[in-house]
Design an enzyme around this catalytic site. Structure first.
Site, PDB file in Angstrom:
ATOM      1  N   THR A 217      61.605  42.215  12.444  1.00  0.00           N
ATOM      2  CA  THR A 217      61.491  41.866  13.770  1.00  0.00           C
ATOM      3  C   THR A 217      62.359  41.098  14.817  1.00  0.00           C
ATOM      4  O   THR A 217      63.242  40.923  14.177  1.00  0.00           O
ATOM      5  CB  THR A 217      60.572  40.408  12.539  1.00  0.00           C
ATOM      6  OG1 THR A 217      59.903  40.902  11.471  1.00  0.00           O
ATOM      7  CG2 THR A 217      59.390  39.763  14.270  1.00  0.00           C
ATOM      8  N   ILE A 246      49.264  45.501   8.655  1.00  0.00           N
ATOM      9  CA  ILE A 246      48.875  44.255   9.884  1.00  0.00           C
ATOM     10  C   ILE A 246      49.542  43.016   9.019  1.00  0.00           C
ATOM     11  O   ILE A 246      49.475  42.980   7.781  1.00  0.00           O
ATOM     12  CB  ILE A 246      47.852  43.716  10.550  1.00  0.00           C
ATOM     13  CG1 ILE A 246      47.756  44.711  11.590  1.00  0.00           C
ATOM     14  CG2 ILE A 246      48.736  42.807  11.514  1.00  0.00           C
ATOM     15  CD1 ILE A 246      46.681  45.085  11.588  1.00  0.00           C
ATOM     16  N   GLY A 247      51.101  42.585   9.447  1.00  0.00           N
ATOM     17  CA  GLY A 247      51.953  41.604   8.698  1.00  0.00           C
ATOM     18  C   GLY A 247      51.832  40.373   9.405  1.00  0.00           C
ATOM     19  O   GLY A 247      50.618  39.895   9.668  1.00  0.00           O
ATOM     20  N   ASP A 248      52.633  39.829   9.138  1.00  0.00           N
ATOM     21  CA  ASP A 248      52.542  38.307   9.874  1.00  0.00           C
ATOM     22  C   ASP A 248      52.404  37.422  10.747  1.00  0.00           C
ATOM     23  O   ASP A 248      52.814  36.723  12.194  1.00  0.00           O
ATOM     24  CB  ASP A 248      53.165  37.451   8.788  1.00  0.00           C
ATOM     25  CG  ASP A 248      54.221  37.179   9.076  1.00  0.00           C
ATOM     26  OD1 ASP A 248      55.387  38.341   9.005  1.00  0.00           O
ATOM     27  OD2 ASP A 248      55.869  36.736   9.725  1.00  0.00           O
ATOM     28  N   HIS A 270      58.895  39.200   4.577  1.00  0.00           N
ATOM     29  CA  HIS A 270      57.030  39.530   3.393  1.00  0.00           C
ATOM     30  C   HIS A 270      56.515  38.899   4.336  1.00  0.00           C
ATOM     31  O   HIS A 270      55.557  38.272   3.588  1.00  0.00           O
ATOM     32  CB  HIS A 270      57.876  40.210   2.866  1.00  0.00           C
ATOM     33  CG  HIS A 270      56.711  40.673   1.585  1.00  0.00           C
ATOM     34  ND1 HIS A 270      57.621  41.097   0.298  1.00  0.00           N
ATOM     35  CD2 HIS A 270      55.910  41.779   1.749  1.00  0.00           C
ATOM     36  CE1 HIS A 270      56.425  41.988  -0.617  1.00  0.00           C
ATOM     37  NE2 HIS A 270      55.787  42.053   1.192  1.00  0.00           N
ATOM     38  N   GLY A 271      55.791  40.335   5.294  1.00  0.00           N
ATOM     39  CA  GLY A 271      54.644  39.512   5.680  1.00  0.00           C
ATOM     40  C   GLY A 271      53.340  38.734   5.215  1.00  0.00           C
ATOM     41  O   GLY A 271      52.882  38.230   5.435  1.00  0.00           O
TER      42      GLY A 271
END
Length: 352
Positions: A217, A246-248, A270-271
């Site tokens: 990211t 979809i992650g964080d 790690h989202g």
């Protein structure tokens, strides 16, 4: 003629005037600072050639200076973080924008979010495929729509109404990321062939992939001379992700958070864990309600609470006085910081 006493009085008055002026200059100086990150993971010193390492350092310096130059001139923190993130999104070195990883189906799905600490307004996009700089679209969602998060085709339809030019998917293609996809799919196939479903299902089915495949990211946080905090995050997601995962990064409070007088945070990791543990918001809550320093609060969340739960990654965070924290619990995290009147600090590992 002036007497000796008259001269002494004049000199004393002049010195007092100079001291008063200097004190006023110091008093008028407002703290401002910026921090950026380019992702965390298994960044081994042995895996980077001197030329590759220098390329990362040069790009991180360029990005943080792009934001710093805006702050130095009295510019807005939101403008500064967008400028910094755009530099990283336009570089193939990082998992955002042109360097975005591939999904399982060989596509690119990008997420981004931004938050204004002054107004508590925020904007986010998820799963966009044709937006050159997703952070800019997140900013448009924040300022030009009544919503906080838009996704997929709808987000891109909104982008067209705001004058954005859609780019072809090939704009984000890179050989490095494609090779990572092929390698990741081979590991997935091996695990599934061996019917090791416990390993395949553990932690979103990606425990048998290296951290480099799990996440990456870019992000920025800034404090401007008006005391306004801002945070932004942009990502290409997880290599070989499926089913519209979809992650964080676009989730306010998980991957991005900013509140004036408290702190600003951008996360990389790690989202799924950062969402579950509300990482960015939790750090700011510790500062706000427990009166902990930004360094202590960020360290407690990343190196105690998160890591105990099995979550990996890191954050960049700063408080209302411009103090900066950059904790991570992985081997390395690409990051750079700069405070008013100080030189750029660029680091990848803990020691440099």
């Amino acid at each position: 003629m002036d007497t000796l006493m008259d001269h002494k009085i004049k000199i004393t008055g002049l010195l007092l005037a100079i001291l008063s002026s200097s004190t006023q200059v110091v008093a008028d100086e407002k703290p401002f600072s910026i921090a950026i990150h380019g992702g965390a993971g298994t960044i081994s010193k042995a895996s980077l050639t001197p030329e590759q390492e220098q390329a990362y350092r040069d790009k991180l310096s360029q990005a943080v200076n792009a934001g710093y130059s805006i702050l130095e001139k009295g510019g807005d923190s939101l403008v500064a973080i967008k400028a910094a993130i755009n530099v990283l999104e336009d570089s193939p070195l990082f998992n955002a924008g042109v360097g975005a990883v591939y999904t399982f189906d060989g596509q690119h799905e990008m997420d981004a979010s931004i938050m204004d600490g002054k107004t508590m307004n925020a904007g986010a996009v998820a799963g966009v495929k044709h937006i050159k700089n997703p952070i800019n679209l997140a900013d448009a969602v924040m300022n030009k729509s009544p919503h906080v998060m838009l996704s997929g085709a709808g987000a891109e339809e909104f982008a067209l109404t705001q004058g954005f030019q859609l780019v072809p998917v090939a704009h984000f293609d890179t050989d490095k990321r494609y090779n990572q996809l092929i390698d990741a799919k081979e590991k997935i196939k091996t695990a599934e062939t061996a019917k090791d479903y416990q390993a395949a299902n553990h932690l979103m089915g990606r425990d048998y992939l290296d951290l480099d495949y799990k996440f990456g990211t870019v992000g920025a946080v800034a404090l401007d001379q008006s005391g306004n905090l801002a945070a932004g995050t942009s990502t290409g997601g997880m290599t070989a992700k499926r089913f519209g995962r979809i992650g964080d990064s676009p989730v306010i409070g998980a991957g991005t958070y900013a509140e004036n007088g408290v702190c600003a945070v951008s996360a990389t990791g790690h989202g799924e864990y950062f969402i579950r543990y509300h990482v960015a918001g939790d750090i700011c809550a510790k500062v706000k309600y427990q009166q902990k320093s930004i360094i202590q609060a960020a360290d407690e969340v990343i190196n105690q609470r998160l890591i105990t739960a099995g979550g990996t990654g890191g954050v960049i965070a700063l408080d209302q006085r411009g103090n900066i924290a950059t904790p991570f619990n992985t081997e390395g995290m690409y990051r750079a910081t700069r405070k008013n009147g100080e030189p750029v600090q660029v680091m990848i590992w803990r020691d440099k």
